[in-house]
Scaffold this motif. Structure first.
Motif, PDB file in Angstrom:
ATOM      1  N   SER A  53      42.129  39.770  41.213  1.00 38.05           N
ATOM      2  CA  SER A  53      43.467  40.922  41.433  1.00 38.05           C
ATOM      3  C   SER A  53      44.226  40.230  42.536  1.00 38.05           C
ATOM      4  CB  SER A  53      42.737  42.220  42.001  1.00 38.05           C
ATOM      5  OG  SER A  53      41.679  41.997  42.880  1.00 38.05           O
TER       6      SER A  53
ATOM      7  N   TRP B 139      47.227  40.799  45.963  1.00 38.72           N
ATOM      8  CA  TRP B 139      47.108  41.557  47.381  1.00 38.72           C
ATOM      9  C   TRP B 139      48.057  42.750  47.322  1.00 38.72           C
ATOM     10  CZ3 TRP B 139      51.961  41.972  48.816  1.00 38.72           C
ATOM     11  CH2 TRP B 139      53.262  41.029  48.454  1.00 38.72           C
TER      12      TRP B 139
ATOM     13  N   LYS C  44      37.145  39.214  42.074  1.00 37.34           N
ATOM     14  CA  LYS C  44      37.805  38.219  42.870  1.00 37.34           C
ATOM     15  C   LYS C  44      39.017  38.754  43.519  1.00 37.34           C
ATOM     16  CE  LYS C  44      39.715  34.704  44.797  1.00 37.34           C
ATOM     17  NZ  LYS C  44      40.611  35.696  45.466  1.00 37.34           N
TER      18      LYS C  44
ATOM     19  N   GLU D 141      42.684  36.802  48.786  1.00 37.83           N
ATOM     20  CA  GLU D 141      42.520  36.556  50.049  1.00 37.83           C
ATOM     21  C   GLU D 141      43.632  36.687  51.046  1.00 37.83           C
ATOM     22  OE1 GLU D 141      43.178  34.859  47.386  1.00 37.83           O
ATOM     23  OE2 GLU D 141      44.073  32.702  47.737  1.00 37.83           O
TER      24      GLU D 141
ATOM     25  N   GLY E 257      41.660  31.694  45.658  1.00 34.36           N
ATOM     26  CA  GLY E 257      41.586  31.743  44.161  1.00 34.36           C
ATOM     27  C   GLY E 257      41.272  30.539  43.340  1.00 34.36           C
TER      28      GLY E 257
ATOM     29  N   GLY F 225      48.582  39.215  38.447  1.00 34.21           N
ATOM     30  CA  GLY F 225      49.000  38.380  39.561  1.00 34.21           C
ATOM     31  C   GLY F 225      50.301  37.603  38.932  1.00 34.21           C
ATOM     32  N   SER F 226      50.705  36.744  39.561  1.00 35.65           N
ATOM     33  CA  SER F 226      51.918  36.139  39.176  1.00 35.65           C
ATOM     34  C   SER F 226      51.861  35.313  37.739  1.00 35.65           C
ATOM     35  CB  SER F 226      52.292  34.800  40.518  1.00 35.65           C
ATOM     36  OG  SER F 226      51.410  33.955  40.330  1.00 35.65           O
TER      37      SER F 226
ATOM     38  N   GLU G 152      48.048  40.586  33.465  1.00 38.97           N
ATOM     39  CA  GLU G 152      48.853  41.458  33.986  1.00 38.97           C
ATOM     40  C   GLU G 152      49.816  40.726  34.951  1.00 38.97           C
ATOM     41  OE1 GLU G 152      48.775  44.742  32.812  1.00 38.97           O
ATOM     42  OE2 GLU G 152      47.202  44.552  31.630  1.00 38.97           O
ATOM     43  N   LEU G 153      50.972  40.334  34.541  1.00 39.32           N
ATOM     44  CA  LEU G 153      51.929  39.728  35.237  1.00 39.32           C
ATOM     45  C   LEU G 153      53.035  40.357  35.876  1.00 39.32           C
ATOM     46  CD1 LEU G 153      51.581  36.508  32.811  1.00 39.32           C
ATOM     47  CD2 LEU G 153      50.304  37.091  34.555  1.00 39.32           C
ATOM     48  N   GLY G 154      53.989  39.656  36.451  1.00 35.42           N
ATOM     49  CA  GLY G 154      55.120  40.380  36.808  1.00 35.42           C
ATOM     50  C   GLY G 154      56.397  39.964  36.243  1.00 35.42           C
TER      51      GLY G 154
ATOM     52  N   CYS H  42      54.689  45.292  41.315  1.00 39.87           N
ATOM     53  CA  CYS H  42      54.895  44.724  40.026  1.00 39.87           C
ATOM     54  C   CYS H  42      55.914  45.481  39.216  1.00 39.87           C
ATOM     55  CB  CYS H  42      53.640  44.185  39.283  1.00 39.87           C
ATOM     56  SG  CYS H  42      52.758  45.602  38.828  1.00 39.87           S
TER      57      CYS H  42
ATOM     58  N   GLU I 146      61.455  36.872  40.384  1.00 42.42           N
ATOM     59  CA  GLU I 146      61.001  38.128  40.742  1.00 42.42           C
ATOM     60  C   GLU I 146      60.944  38.337  42.459  1.00 42.42           C
ATOM     61  OE1 GLU I 146      56.845  38.570  40.307  1.00 42.42           O
ATOM     62  OE2 GLU I 146      56.749  40.963  40.411  1.00 42.42           O
TER      63      GLU I 146
END
Ligand code: NAD
Length: 457
Positions: free
Chosen positions: A111, A113, A137, A140, A169, A189-190, A211-213, A245, A335
């Motif tokens: 996941s 931040w 995970k 960080e 990561g 994430g990205s 699951e992206l941006g 996102c 983005e």
């Protein structure tokens, strides 16, 4: 303990079958809910430390959504888990058919931040509902939230059932995947890292949800209610300082209402965050210096219509509106993921579609119009993950709607029942009676073609 041994322990725990009963799943999800409520204050403190989220925003966009997701699961899980009878064709006459839902095994949830608690636990709750073991995970880059997440998970579950793997990561995930085959990877994430995760999973044929941006447009037609559009775009863009996102990345506005919309946006921003958003209770901060510098660079790429003030020491960047932007600029090719809102005027739908086509398949799309025909035209023309008509963000908060992207913005959907389906797989079972055993089904098939053709229609 090495990560290899810990993961082998998880595999053994899963293989023992204990995670799969309805009672176990229900009890564990209730435990998660209790632990979240018990640590509510610490959760607020962590989200404030990482992102300067107010308690109310933290509940609205993180804790409250997870609790609602757990409620939805607990209400429906027994029903979802039941094998579903389906019709059986003539060829299989006298048999019955059912679809069972099988757990997947040991699942990895990675996941980001920006909603560091919610995005880790919404997926983890779905995986638990599916009867799986879960490694979470967290990012960080939101260390306070990662720490409270680890505390909650460690206090609630044995490590062989659900655990948290913290750290860089690339290092942590690569190390785990070198020695272990996960049964599913759920990544948020990205796009770039999503691609790397997909590549890591490919040699072992591990199914992956991404699951992206992307660049989500907010389209404002000439017939829209402009004041409502401005308020809903502003809240969608500037909540969490634009680090969402599905935030409207940029506005496409019909030329005839551009000035009116700009005025209404400025008014909305002022009414939400006051004259100095830097001291607003409701306005957040940028996650780190690297992202902050990236956003400052965008301010050079057009005219600042409103906002633009910043304080590097507190990572504060004011809600900003820009126009006069080249479609070739980074601002329109990347983005934004921050409180910078480009406004691009259009005359015709074709012109607006050409702008969207520069960054196709957005994760979301928001359309502001009062014309049903336009609704239909936009929704049926643009491929996008999900979105709203006359609103922003809120499709995410309805557990009856699948959430996910398309093309560049992702693979797969979750939330509510869609999470249960994602974290289980359909197992097809056809049951035949022994009292009916027609010779037609056995060799020799000679001279049976006519009747075979009839029953196979
Ligand atoms: P990121 O891709 O940098 O990191 C996401 C996670 O991946 C982190 O936990 C990180 O530690 C881990 N990671 C980094 N490198 C890795 C590697 N090589 N292998 C495996 N894991 C690795 O994303 P971010 O900066 O944390 O988040 C911002 C991005 O996430 C934006 O693009 C945003 O649009 C997207 N996002 C998407 C959604 C969604 O639901 N679609 C939600 C939130 C954020």
């Amino acid at each position: 303990m090495s990560s290899t041994v810990a993961l082998q322990n998880m595999r053994a725990f899963y293989n023992n079958g204990g995670t799969r009963s309805y009672t176990f799943r229900k009890q564990q999800l209730k435990k998660l809910k209790q632990a979240l409520l018990q640590h509510e204050e610490e959760i607020y403190e962590a989200l404030y430390a990482d992102l300067k989220k107010s308690r109310e925003e933290a509940y609205l966009t993180e804790l409250g959504l997870i609790l609602a997701e757990i409620r939805t699961i607990l209400k429906n899980l027994r029903q979802w888990m039941k094998p579903k009878p389906v019709t059986t064709n003539l060829f299989n006459f006298a048999s019955s058919s059912s679809i069972y839902r099988d757990s997947l095994g040991v699942v990895l949830v990675i996941s980001p931040w920006n909603f560091p608690l919610q995005l880790a636990l919404m997926a983890a709750a779905g995986a638990m509902a599916g009867g799986n073991c879960v490694v979470i995970k967290p990012s960080e880059l939101a260390p306070a939230t990662a720490a409270i997440l680890q505390k909650i998970i460690t206090a609630s579950f044995p490590p062989e059932y659900v655990c948290v793997a913290q750290g860089d990561g690339a290092e942590v995930v690569t190390e785990m995947m070198e020695s272990f085959r996960f049964d599913h990877i759920f990544f948020t994430g990205s796009v770039g890292v999503g691609r790397a995760v997909y590549e890591l999973a490919a040699p072992k044929l591990i199914p992956v949800t991404l699951e992206l941006g992307g660049k989500t447009p907010a389209i404002v037609e000439a017939d829209a209610n402009i004041d409502i559009a401005a308020k809903r775009i502003a809240v969608g863009k500037y909540t969490n300082s634009g680090q969402i996102c599905i935030a409207p990345d940029y506005i496409l506005v019909h030329t005839s209402v551009k000035e009116k919309l700009l005025k209404a946006l400025i008014k909305a921003i002022k009414s939400f965050y006051g004259d100095d958003p830097g001291i607003s209770y409701d306005y957040g901060k940028i996650i780190n210096k690297k992202r902050f510098d990236k956003l400052l660079n965008y301010l050079q790429q057009g005219n600042i219509v409103a906002g633009g003030r910043y304080t590097a020491a507190s990572l504060f960047l004011e809600p900003t509106i820009m126009d006069g932007i080249s479609l070739e600029s980074e601002l329109m090719k990347e983005e934004i993921f921050g409180p910078v809102l480009p406004v691009i005027p259009f005359e015709t739908m074709e012109e607006a579609l050409a702008v969207i086509a520069i960054n196709p398949n957005p994760l979301a799309l928001y359309l502001f119009t009062t014309d049903k025909k336009k609704e239909h035209a936009w929704i049926s023309t643009v491929p996008f993950g999900g979105g709203c008509i006359n609103n922003t963000l809120v499709h995410f908060s309805n557990p009856s709607l699948p959430f996910g992207g398309v093309g560049n913005s992702g693979i797969g959907h979750y939330h509510g029942k869609y999470s249960f389906e994602l974290f289980t797989r359909p197992k097809a079972v056809l049951k035949s009676p022994t009292w009916f055993d027609p010779s037609l089904k056995y060799p020799s098939f000679k001279e049976k073609l006519r009747i075979i053709k009839m029953i196979l229609r």
